[in-house]
Structures are given as structure tokens and as C-alpha cells.
Design an enzyme around this catalytic site. Sequence first.
Site, PDB file in Angstrom:
ATOM      1  N   GLY A  10       0.825  -1.371  -0.140  1.00  9.91           N
ATOM      2  CA  GLY A  10       0.063  -0.096  -0.176  1.00  9.91           C
ATOM      3  C   GLY A  10       1.011   1.368  -0.166  1.00  9.91           C
ATOM      4  O   GLY A  10       0.391   2.257   0.536  1.00  9.91           O
ATOM      5  N   GLY A  11       1.987   1.111  -0.626  1.00  6.64           N
ATOM      6  CA  GLY A  11       2.928   2.444  -0.533  1.00  6.64           C
ATOM      7  C   GLY A  11       2.794   3.351  -1.268  1.00  6.64           C
ATOM      8  O   GLY A  11       3.408   4.563  -1.258  1.00  6.64           O
ATOM      9  N   TYR A  14      -2.194   7.088   1.351  1.00  5.87           N
ATOM     10  CA  TYR A  14      -2.205   8.376   1.931  1.00  5.87           C
ATOM     11  C   TYR A  14      -0.931   8.217   2.998  1.00  5.87           C
ATOM     12  O   TYR A  14      -0.170   9.113   3.213  1.00  5.87           O
ATOM     13  CB  TYR A  14      -3.346   8.610   2.554  1.00  5.87           C
ATOM     14  CG  TYR A  14      -3.527   9.908   3.459  1.00  5.87           C
ATOM     15  CD1 TYR A  14      -3.684  11.145   2.576  1.00  5.87           C
ATOM     16  CD2 TYR A  14      -3.596   9.931   4.752  1.00  5.87           C
ATOM     17  CE1 TYR A  14      -3.743  12.309   3.385  1.00  5.87           C
ATOM     18  CE2 TYR A  14      -3.446  11.081   5.487  1.00  5.87           C
ATOM     19  CZ  TYR A  14      -3.682  12.197   4.704  1.00  5.87           C
ATOM     20  OH  TYR A  14      -3.646  13.533   5.477  1.00  5.87           O
ATOM     21  N   ARG A  35       1.352  -4.299  -7.102  1.00  9.10           N
ATOM     22  CA  ARG A  35       0.240  -5.164  -7.588  1.00  9.10           C
ATOM     23  C   ARG A  35      -0.184  -4.866  -8.963  1.00  9.10           C
ATOM     24  O   ARG A  35      -0.319  -3.559  -9.501  1.00  9.10           O
ATOM     25  CB  ARG A  35      -0.853  -4.704  -6.600  1.00  9.10           C
ATOM     26  CG  ARG A  35      -0.522  -5.060  -5.225  1.00  9.10           C
ATOM     27  CD  ARG A  35      -1.761  -5.049  -4.515  1.00  9.10           C
ATOM     28  NE  ARG A  35      -1.758  -3.630  -3.828  1.00  9.10           N
ATOM     29  CZ  ARG A  35      -2.850  -3.171  -3.239  1.00  9.10           C
ATOM     30  NH1 ARG A  35      -3.972  -4.072  -2.970  1.00  9.10           N
ATOM     31  NH2 ARG A  35      -2.916  -2.234  -2.750  1.00  9.10           N
ATOM     32  N   LYS A 138     -10.330  -4.989  12.376  1.00  5.09           N
ATOM     33  CA  LYS A 138      -8.790  -4.917  12.772  1.00  5.09           C
ATOM     34  C   LYS A 138      -8.655  -5.936  13.857  1.00  5.09           C
ATOM     35  O   LYS A 138      -7.430  -6.545  13.735  1.00  5.09           O
ATOM     36  CB  LYS A 138      -8.420  -3.642  13.196  1.00  5.09           C
ATOM     37  CG  LYS A 138      -8.378  -2.528  12.314  1.00  5.09           C
ATOM     38  CD  LYS A 138      -8.127  -1.183  12.651  1.00  5.09           C
ATOM     39  CE  LYS A 138      -8.016  -0.036  11.561  1.00  5.09           C
ATOM     40  NZ  LYS A 138      -7.826   1.398  11.999  1.00  5.09           N
TER      41      LYS A 138
END
Length: 314
Positions: A10-11, A14, A35, A138
Site C-alpha cells: 500500500g505504498g 495516503y 500489484r 482490525k
Amino acid sequence: MAKTRVLVVGGTGYIGKRLVKASLAEGHRTFLLRRPEIGLDIDKLQVLMEFKRQGAELVEGSFSDHRSLVEAVKKVDVVICAISGVHFRSHNLLLQLKLVDAIKEAGNGKRFLPSEFGMDPAQMEHALAPGRVTFDEKMTVRKAIEEAKIPHTYISANCFAGYFVGNLSQMETLLPPKHKLSIYGDGNVKVVFMDEEDVATYTIKSIDDPRTLNKTLYLRLPENILSQSELVGKWENLTGKSLDKTCISKEDFLANMEGADFVMQVGLGHFYHIFFEGCLTNFEIGEDGEEASRLYPEVEYTRMHDYLNRYLDI
């Protein structure tokens, strides 16, 4: 001393962009998961290419391809996941279960930091529906991590300043109100506000620190623990102008949930827990947690007075 090999998933997002930047700044060998699903998203591709130019390494992998995730994880010591968990952008928290499976199979991971970076979900068992889904998911990921005996650190970063400070904690805007604003309750509940760059800095400092192993790192920086009224007061002092304030009772605030769409209900619930219940500061940090500014006093973190300066003359 050899630096840690870090994979950020997820680099391009945000907080993910900031984590990559902080990891590179610390001199870690930094990998980004590229990805295939990026498709024609030119903005994300350009972010990846810029980080590659700065020294990051791109490794291909997909949540739909277990083997590719395993191979990506085998290249590193630490995995940090920063995929989105907010409903008004995208909500993919349970995809991390596939990452947990990959880390378990790879068998070489020294630390996993899942995508949290907000309220501590372990403190939110009482949360209102439908917003509690964020905390429940989570905790589902945490359970999988701990059952797999994966070394980990959880980051409780509280309120990102970009979403809560520049707008003086008003919903449905990111900019300071010009004339009037809403005050939640009496405005005196303590909240923790964080510059996102500091979130990344403290996170990266924790990744190979034995003091944070299998613990929650709370970013509860003393000078950034403010009430909404104190935050508004800082803005008024900066601008030299007073705003017209309307106090909203918890009953009236919660009444807004009736008839609101799903995303708004989630946001209203989270705001209620933060600004009426004080869920960020109404508990003591126990033996299973550490406070960031105590561990890393050398970090010169951004105070909210300075953060608000950015919004002058907008």
C-alpha cells in the site's frame, strides 16, 4: 550495522507514501509491493516510479496470488501494511488475512505491522454500529497474527491532522471554516492529533526496536493532546478572528445518524467516540503498550500550532 529490509504494502496510498519516505530516510532497504491490479492508474504508477528513482525496489505481488505474496515476503525482514481501512476511500482490511498466511508460510519475518494507524481497536469493543466494523476487522486481523505467532507491532496513531486539524474537526470539509463551526459537547474532551509525517517517522523507528515487539505503540505526544476548543483557540489566535460557535449535544449529534448513508454513519460514529467519549485518551497505556515520544525523545514532532500555519490565507 546492516539496515532492515522493509516491504511496504500500500505504498502509494495516503499513509503508505509517507512510510516509504521515512523508511528510505532511515537508510533501510525498502521494497514496495507492485500489484498488477494497478492497471491504468497512472498516478499510482508514477508514485512507484519516483520511489524507485529514490532507491526503493519494486516487487510484484497480488492478493489474488498467494505464491507471489510468499515470494515477496521472503525478500524482507519486516512487512508494513498500509492498505486503506476508511470507507470513504476504499475498505480492504480483511485482505490482510492473505498477507498473514503468506508471512506464516515464508517463515522468515521478524516483524509485521498491520494497517491500523488510528484508534486502538482493542479499546473499541463498545463502538457503535456500523462504524464498529472497522475495529472488528482490525481485531480479526490481530487474532490471525497472534494465532500464527507472527512477531508484530500495532500502531495507534489517533487523528491524522490532514483530516482533523486543518478543518478544526468539522465534518465534510478539509479546510478551516470562515465564519462558524460546530463544537462537540463542551469542546473540552482531549484528543490526540498527529502530523502524518510524524506517524511515519515513529512507525519506522519501531520496526526493529525490541521494546515494541508484540506491543502497541501509542502516538500520544504530550503537546498534541488537545481539546477541540484548544485547537480552535490556536486557529483564532493565528488569524486574529473569532468564529461563531454552536455547541452540539451528544443526543443531537447522534440523531444525525438517522437517515444518513452508510459512510456518513461510520464517520459520525467515529467522531462521537473521539469527541464525546474521549476514546483516544480515556485509558492508561498498560504493559502491552509503549508511548512513542517516551521511546524516541529525539524526534522533533510537529506541534498543531505550526501545522495550522499551513492553512493561513487559503
